[in-house]
Structures are given as structure tokens and as C-alpha cells.
Design a protein around this motif. Structure first.
Motif, short mmCIF file in Angstrom:
data_model
loop_
_atom_site.label_atom_id
_atom_site.label_comp_id
_atom_site.label_asym_id
_atom_site.label_seq_id
_atom_site.Cartn_x
_atom_site.Cartn_y
_atom_site.Cartn_z
N GLN A 177 0.83 -1.20 0.00
CA GLN A 177 0.00 0.00 0.00
C GLN A 177 0.87 1.25 0.00
O GLN A 177 0.55 2.24 -0.63
CB GLN A 177 -0.94 -0.01 1.21
N HIS A 178 1.99 1.20 0.74
CA HIS A 178 2.88 2.36 0.84
C HIS A 178 4.31 1.90 1.00
O HIS A 178 4.62 1.05 1.85
CB HIS A 178 2.49 3.22 2.03
N ASP B 112 0.20 -1.77 -4.86
CA ASP B 112 -0.32 -3.00 -5.46
C ASP B 112 0.78 -3.97 -5.89
O ASP B 112 0.47 -5.04 -6.42
CB ASP B 112 -1.22 -2.72 -6.67
N PHE B 113 2.05 -3.66 -5.64
CA PHE B 113 3.10 -4.64 -5.92
C PHE B 113 2.92 -5.83 -4.97
O PHE B 113 2.44 -5.68 -3.85
CB PHE B 113 4.49 -4.03 -5.72
N PRO B 114 3.31 -7.03 -5.40
CA PRO B 114 3.19 -8.19 -4.52
C PRO B 114 3.97 -8.01 -3.21
O PRO B 114 4.99 -7.31 -3.18
CB PRO B 114 3.80 -9.32 -5.35
N HIS B 115 3.50 -8.63 -2.18
CA HIS B 115 4.08 -8.54 -0.85
C HIS B 115 5.57 -8.81 -0.85
O HIS B 115 6.35 -8.14 -0.17
CB HIS B 115 3.36 -9.53 0.07
N ASP C 33 5.27 2.30 -10.82
CA ASP C 33 6.12 1.11 -10.90
C ASP C 33 7.55 1.41 -11.32
O ASP C 33 8.32 0.49 -11.62
CB ASP C 33 5.50 0.10 -11.86
N PHE C 34 7.93 2.70 -11.39
CA PHE C 34 9.28 3.10 -11.77
C PHE C 34 9.61 2.69 -13.22
O PHE C 34 10.76 2.44 -13.55
CB PHE C 34 10.34 2.53 -10.82
#
Length: 815
Positions: A668-669, A686-689, A809-810
Motif C-alpha cells: 500500500q505504501h 499493489d506490488f506483490p508482498h 512502478d518506476f
């Protein structure tokens, strides 16, 4: 049909053998006025449909439209479906249409027996091999690794969260979705078989670890043939041809080759650089250690130096190859042709630091640049450095962006677009790396390279240089090409374990010199380090939590700290904000009664004004440190407060933020980028954990321009110095505004990924879902852009101008 439905995948429900799922999307990004029907042998059957955000971000359709929504069709297969012939998904618009997907029931029966799993792949390590993937566990699944003869390999298996998979398998809990990484230490077979077996199903997945060229080509052909065949079976010949063309021709923003074509200097620009005259034209000594360097690499490197558009340079080689050096003849030829090339010989085989130091001894330049013996400089590398020095004569250190170049020196890939100077990021990883240029006066202060840190001697040297420098400049251009070797630390991290150990010792030595009491630890990511700060004393932390009703969230938040956190000297300032439920006030009384650390204070303002609510809470706080915390958060790690406090105790740090996760475990952050989306946005949402992010930035402590106040710690005196939160930002950007004021006052804002919390976002306030809220939100955007216009125009220094502000997402900036 214009608004065509594209089915992307299908499978059975993992717990209901008669429920089938089809996932797809519409070309117009919405179902609109279309109608979907599901038929079994042309007879309609029941299904339910869910609209969801696209897993993994937007995709680009063939016509250039961005697709952000996908549709989950849960189909109830009737009893006896196996006796039918075909399942069809039909797409209609105003009564016209036809099949969007057709699957035979034989295919369905085959799919029903499949185990839900995916093997990401495997690779050789210097000491064994690694395999990773995921599977759905019904409580009975066992995983094993075997060779073709049946020999079992007892690997160390680590479980990892796979939030990306959970979004595609919503019927399963996070515990049922098992991500894994299996590492075996020992002799590796040519091929390893991943065996998964449950009480009802089993599956074998072969992974080739050692290829012959023919096998590699055959496997690639088979891989793409199977993909094409599967696409053909779903969509037919015409769509398969379109898909193939799309794969080959569509240039996305991440296409680095296209980026190079748009951004590399033209021949005309390079010629103008050659003709340019600088008022300040320092000599730059390029220092390079050599050790039996392959002749073609050496010549290519020298040619890249001789092609520099800035000409006041010297190239200082030290040949540490020892007696009968295989490159002595080449070096004699080069020095004879170009007097700017100088070589020193010792006749002995030298380690990397000693070898570099010998080259340094003959360097006479005003600035020293460092390069490896087989890499390449961009033709404008030195020109851009001298241009920066003319614009700011106070610069003492310079560094540039870099990429990789293949062994033939032709193909460029993996660009690293770096932030401006970021001391906390540097303490996690030598992100500065190449090209690094240092003023002679700094070199004379810090001394030569230290052989004690061989393998990470450049990391130690950079750290010593930044300790003595006040003016460090980053040039956000790709000016250095790092040749990718199979055995380099970049391509095979296991091959130089000693280098990573030396890197940790270099950071530890840096802390000792600057007086920071911290322990440096290796992480699972080679070359990335974690610093754990030792606390001195136990100052009181005032945890300020605004609340309006939502007592269950508040109870979970406080209980997680009470029951899990190891740091105990805290107080809770619950700021009551216009709650309406009687049970809320009953809860407050019970909370204060059972927990003497908790104090409920009543804000008498109207509406929702986050800054005013928190400022009121600070007035009632007695702690030396303030932790602003949303009521819909829950700490994950027991040392979460120590992680925040350790960084916050540093005098140069103004505020510290945490890594926050959504309920499904995704990010989330992980820091705030000012300018993202036009104003400000969270990095890597939203990137995977388990994702490390762009060059590991999710998992590295680093400086950002801002962090979210959903969890933000700062010293109370810093808060008072900058005037606290500004009430003009009632809902949005108040934390960004506060952080920018802290930065303006000269302090750092640190993101610490090892302070981890769940954040059940926006439960306590709701979204901008009505006209009044939208109008207020838009006015705050306009106001923020007015107040911080200069900062927005200059760009966030901790985010590269080469990266997009449209996504988090850079990825590369398109224009």
C-alpha cells in the motif's frame, strides 16, 4: 464486434468441482451495453460476474486503448455437464454477437484434474540450484525435488506470500496460497523435477538447469509454440496473428531500446559538444586496474574513452597481471599512439585495491573518475561531468546513471535510473556505483582504496568520500555501460559471496566513523543490507490516533501494539472526532479504565480536518516522539516501534515512515513520490508482498521527499519547529505538505521497510464518492500545486526524471 470480450484465462474453482471461472476483458474497458451469456450445448446456464481492477496493472489493447478492468465469470456447471459437447461464452450487443470463447467438455474434464500451481523457474547457483513457484494447498500438498532417476534433493524451502496469485484465486485464503523458494546446496543435476502431490492430485514439472544450445532452442520453441497453440485454441487464427504482431511490434514505455533512440545524443549534438568551450576545463584522470583483460574488451574500452567529446582527460592504467603480462604488448601499442594513456607496471599480481591504488599514484587530474577494465563510457560522459562543474563550481563528487551492455558491446539493457544523493539508500546498497568522479582534494583527505574491503573496495571508498563532501551531484543520464558477465555479481550473485560480506563490513565501518550505533546485517537480497539501530534510552512515544466510531478498528490497532510490540514506553492519544454511536463512547470509557496508557481527548471542530485533529492531539501529548497512526492499521513485526524510533533518533532525520500492506498483503505504501499522478502518490502500490521493487527499493531504507501519515513518527521538537500540520489541507496532501516543510527545514524523511503494518485503507473516512468531497479534493490539488509549484517544477530529487509520473512502478517515461 467493436467492444469485443477477450478471454485471457480459465480454470476450475479450487474448492467446487462444478464451478468454472473465465477471466477476460472488454476492448472498451467496460461491459457497457454488452450482454454476456454462458451456454452449454447452446442452452443458457447460470453464472455470476465480478468487475475487478486488472491484476498487475493496465494492459494495452491492439488499438492502443489501455485496459484497467477485467471480468470474472463464475459459471455454475449443471449436473451431468460431462455428457455435453461444448461450453460457450457469448457476447452480444443489441441482440447481435456470437461466441467469445468455446471450450469442449473433454477439455473441461482435463482441466478439472489439473493441480493449481505454477513453477516460476529455476537456476544454477555456484553451490547448487534454486527453484521457485506457487501452489494451492488443500492441507495435504507435499513438495519434493527429484532428478530423472528418482533421486530426491533435500532443499531448504522458504514460504513466501503471493498476493498476486491471491487476486487471481479469490476463493482461497492467503495461507492456502503457498509461494515457495527451494534452495539446494550441493551438486546440481542437469534437470530437476518439481513434484507436487495432494490427496487427490499430483503434478510433475521438469526444470532444465544445464542446457546445450540445441536444448535451449528447443525449449524456447516449445514454450512459445505452446503459448501460440493455447491462444489459437481460444481465439482462432486471426486473433493469434494479431497477438503475435502485437508482441513483436508494440513499443511500451518499458522498451529501453526505444528509449535510447529517443534520448541518446545525436551525431550533431556530439559534434557541438566537441566544439564547446568551457571556462573551467579540469583534467579528469580515468583510473583503471587491469588484470589479464581480454584484448577485445580492453580495446573497446579505450576506444570509448578516446571517443569522448571532452578532450582534457588522461587514462591511467595499472597492469596487475604480474610477470609476462598477456596485455603488455597491447598497452605498449596504445601508449605509443596516444600520450594521454599512461600505464604503470609492478611485475606482480595485484589484488583489486592495490592495483587501483597504483593507477591512482600516477593520476595528475583535478578530478578522478573510476572505471572497470571491460566496461564502456558513453561518448558524452566526461562532457556532462564538466558541464555540471561549470554550472556549480562547489561540486566535490559526481555520479551518473548506468546500464548493462552485453558481452559483444552491442546491446544495452537493465538501465539504473538513480535518485539524487540518498545517504540512507547508500547505506543499504552501493547504488552510486558507476560513473563515480571525485575531486582531488577529497581523494587526498580520504586516502587510497582499502585492501581490507576487497570485493567491496569501491563501496568503502564511496562511503569515505561522501563523509567528507558537502556538495554531491547526480547527473540523471546513462553515461556508463557495465558489461554483463556470467560470473559477475550482477548476473550471478552467488559467485562473489566474499564481496557481499565485505560490503556489510564497509557500511559497518562507515557507521563507526560517523558515530552511528547500528548493526549491519545481510538480507536475502545479495548486495542489499539492513541497518538495525541500537536505541539509547526509552523515550516516551505519544501515539496519536484520530477516531470516529469504528471502535473495532481502533481496538485491533491498539491491541496489536499492546500484545505484539516489544517497545512499551508509549501513550495512546485517541482524538475523538464527532462519533455518533453510543457504543463508541462506552468503548472509550472502557479503554481508559483498562489501559492507563490510553487517553481519549475530544476535538470540538466540525466536519473532517485531519491536520486540526492531529494538531489537537499533539497539544495533549507528553512524549518526546510523536507517532501519527491511522485507526485502521495493525503492526506486523514486534520491533516495529524500535525500527521507527531508531531512525527518528538521528539528528538529521525529521520523520520516518513505514512499509504498509493492504489486507491481501500487497504493497500500500513504500514511500511517496511528489509529482506522481500530477501531485503526489505512493510508490509501488499493489506490488506483490514479496517484491523487492525497482532495483530493490521496496526493501531498502532510503530517503524520500514524503511518507504517509497513516504511520509516521517524528520528534516533537521538529513538529513544533515547522508548525505541525497545516489545516488548509483538510483531507488530502497534509502529510506531504508537512514532510516538504520538514525537508525545507533541512531534515531527512526516511522510509524504513522493516517497520511493517497492515493498513485497511480509508475505512475511517470513506472515499471521494460525492460531489462535495470531489470538489474539496480538487481544490486541495489546486492549492498544493500552487504552494509547492517550484518543487513540482524542479521534480522530486529522490525520483529520476527519466521515470514515468503516470504509474507508480518506476517504469520509463515515454516522452
Amino acid at each position: 464486434m467493436k467492444n469485443k470480450f477477450i478471454a485471457t484465462t480459465y480454470r476450475f474453482h479450487t474448492k467446487d468441482k462444478n464451478k468454472f471461472l473465465v477471466i477476460g476483458w472488454f476492448r472498451e474497458n467496460t461491459i457497457g451495453n454488452n450482454e454476456l451469456r454462458v451456454c452449454l450445448d447452446k442452452k443458457k446456464i447460470h453464472f455470476t460476474m465480478e468487475e475487478k481492477d486488472f491484476v498487475g496493472g493496465a494492459v494495452k489493447a491492439l488499438d492502443g486503448l489501455k485496459v484497467t478492468k477485467q471480468y470474472f465469470l463464475w459459471i455454475d456447471l449443471p449436473k451431468g455437464w460431462e455428457a455435453c459437447r461444448n461450453l460457450q461464452v457469448m457476447n452480444f450487443y443489441e441482440g447481435e454477437g456470437g461466441p467469445a470463447l468455446e471450450i469442449s467438455t473433454k477439455r473441461l474434464q482435463h482441466l478439472q484434474g489439473k493441480m493449481a500451481k505454477y513453477i516460476d523457474g529455476g537456476n544454477l547457483l555456484s553451490t547448487g540450484f534454486r527453484v521457485s513457484g506457487w501452489y494451492i494447498d488443500d492441507g495435504t500438498v507435499e513438495l519434493g525435488l527429484f532428478d530423472k532417476s528418482g533421486k530426491k534433493y533435500d532443499a531448504e524451502i522458504k514460504r513466501k506470500r503471493r498476493s498476486d496469485v491471491q487476486k487471481l484465486y479469490p476463493e482461497n485464503s492467503a495461507d492456502e496460497i503457498v509461494g515457495f523458494e527451494a534452495v539446494y546446496k550441493g551438486d546440481a543435476p542437469k534437470k530437476v523435477i518439481v513434484h507436487l502431490e495432494s490427496s487427490t492430485k499430483k503434478a510433475d514439472f521438469p526444470i532444465t538447469l544445464v542446457y546445450s544450445p540445441l536444448e535451449k532452442g528447443a525449449e524456447l520453441f516449445d514454450k512459445y509454440y505452446r503459448k501460440a497453440r493455447a491462444y489459437y485454441q481460444q481465439f482462432g487464427f486471426k486473433e493469434t496473428v494479431k497477438r503475435s504482431i502485437e508482441k513483436i511490434t508494440v513499443q511500451d514505455s518499458i522498451n529501453y531500446k526505444a528509449w535510447i533512440r529517443r534520448n541518446a545524443p545525436t551525431a550533431k549534438m556530439l559534434q557541438a559538444q566537441r566544439e564547446a568551450h568551457f571556462q573551467y576545463a579540469p583534467k579528469i584522470s580515468i583510473v583503471v586496474p587491469l588484470y589479464k583483460t581480454p584484448e577485445n574488451y580492453l580495446r573497446e574500452f579505450v576506444q570509448s574513452v578516446q571517443a569522448q567529446t571532452y578532450k582534457n582527460w588522461e587514462l591511467c592504467f595499472s597492469d596487475g597481471s604480474g610477470k609476462d603480462s598477456p596485455i603488455e604488448g597491447v598497452l605498449n601499442e596504445l601508449t605509443h599512439k596516444d600520450p594521454r594513456i599512461r600505464v604503470v607496471y609492478t611485475g606482480e599480481q595485484l589484488q583489486i585495491s592495490e592495483n587501483t591504488n597504483e593507477a591512482l599514484k600516477i593520476a595528475a587530474g583535478d578530478f578522478i573518475a573510476f572505471s572497470d577494465h571491460d566496461d564502456l563510457l558513453a561518448p558524452d560522459a566526461l562532457y556532462e561531468c564538466v558541464k555540471a562543474l561549470n554550472e556549480d563550481r562547489s561540486i566535490e563528487l559526481l555520479y551518473t546513471d548506468e546500464d548493462k551492455v552485453d558481452m559483444k558491446g552491442k546491446e544495452f539493457f537493465m538501465p539504473h535510473f538513480k535518485p539524487d544523493f540518498n545517504i540512507d539508500l547508500l547505506r543499504c546498497n552501493n547504488y552510486i556505483c558507476h560513473l563515480f568522479v571525485v575531486k582531488r582534494e577529497i581523494l587526498e583527505q580520504v586516502g587510497m582504496l582499502n585492501p581490507k574491503f576487497d570485493g567491496a573496495q569501491d563501496y568503502d571508498f564511496v562511503l569515505r568520500c561522501v563523509e567528507k563532501s558537502e556538495h554531491i551531484h547526480h547527473i540523471p543520464k546513462i553515461l556508463y555501460h557495465w558489461r554483463a558477465h556470467k560470473d559477475s555479481t550482477a548476473e550471478n550473485p552467488e559467485s562473489k559471496e566474499y564481496a557481499f560480506i565485505a560490503g556489510g563490513r564497509a557500511v559497518q565501518a562507515h557507521y563507526a566513523r560517523v558515530g552511528i550505533d547500528a548493526e549491519v546485517m545481510q538480507t536475502e537480497y545479495k548486495g542489499i543490507y539492513r541497518s538495525k539501530y541500537h536505541l539509547h534510552g526509552e523515550p516516551l512515544i505519544s501515539i496519536i490516533i484520530p477516531n470516529k466510531d469504528h471502535t473495532e478498528d481502533l481496538e485491533k490497532c491498539i491491541s496489536s501494539i499492546e500484545n505484539k510490540a516489544t517497545y512499551k514506553n508509549v501513550e495512546y492519544i485517541v482524538v475523538e472526532n464527532n462519533s455518533e454511536k453510543e457504543e463508541t463512547f462506552a468503548y472509550y470509557k472502557e479503554l481508559e479504565k483498562k489501559n492507563p496508557k490510553a487517553k481519549v481527548v475530544f476535538w470540538d471542530g466540525t466536519g473532517f480536518n485531519y491536520p486540526a485533529i492531529n494538531n489537537f492531539g499533539v497539544e495533549k501529548a507528553g512524549g518526546e516522539y510523536l507517532l501519527f497512526l491511522n485507526n485502521d492499521t495493525e503492526i506486523v513485526n514486534e520491533d516495529c516501534l524500535e525500527e521507527l524510533l531508531g531512525y527518528c533518533m538521528r539528528e538529521d532525520v525529521g520523520a520516518v515512515g513505514a512499509r504498509l500492506y493492504y489486507e491481501d498483503g500487497s504493497i500500500q505504501h513504500a514511500g511517496v513520490i511528489v509529482g506522481l499522478g500530477g501531485v503526489a502518490g505512493h510508490a509501488f502500490t499493489d506490488f506483490p508482498h514479496e517484491s523487492p521493487g525497482y532495483f530493490g527499493r521496496i526493501v531498502m531504507a532510503q530517503d524520500y521527499s514524503a511518507v504517509t501519515a497513516a504511520c509516521m513518527m517524528m520528534r516533537k521538537n521538529v513538529y513544533e519547529e515547522v508548525g505541525g500540520f497545516d489545516p488548509q489541507w483538510a483531507v488530502a496532501f497534509n502529510d506531504v505538505d508537512l514532510c516538504l516543510k520538514i525537508r525545507k527545514a533541512g531534515y531527512l524523511i526516511v522510509y524504513n521497510p522493516y517497520a511493517e503494518l497492515m493498513h485497511y485503507e480509508s475505512k475511517s473516512r470513506g472515499y471521494e464518492d460525492n460531489e462535495e468531497k470531489v470538489e474539496r479534493f480538487n481544490s486541495e490539488i489546486d492549492n498544493f500545486m500552487r504552494v509547492w509549484k517550484e518543487f513540482l517544477d524542479q521534480g522530486d530529487p529522490y525520483y529520476s526524471p527519466n521515470l514515468t509520473l503516470d504509474k507508480n512502478d518506476f517504469s520509463l517515461r515515454v516522452k
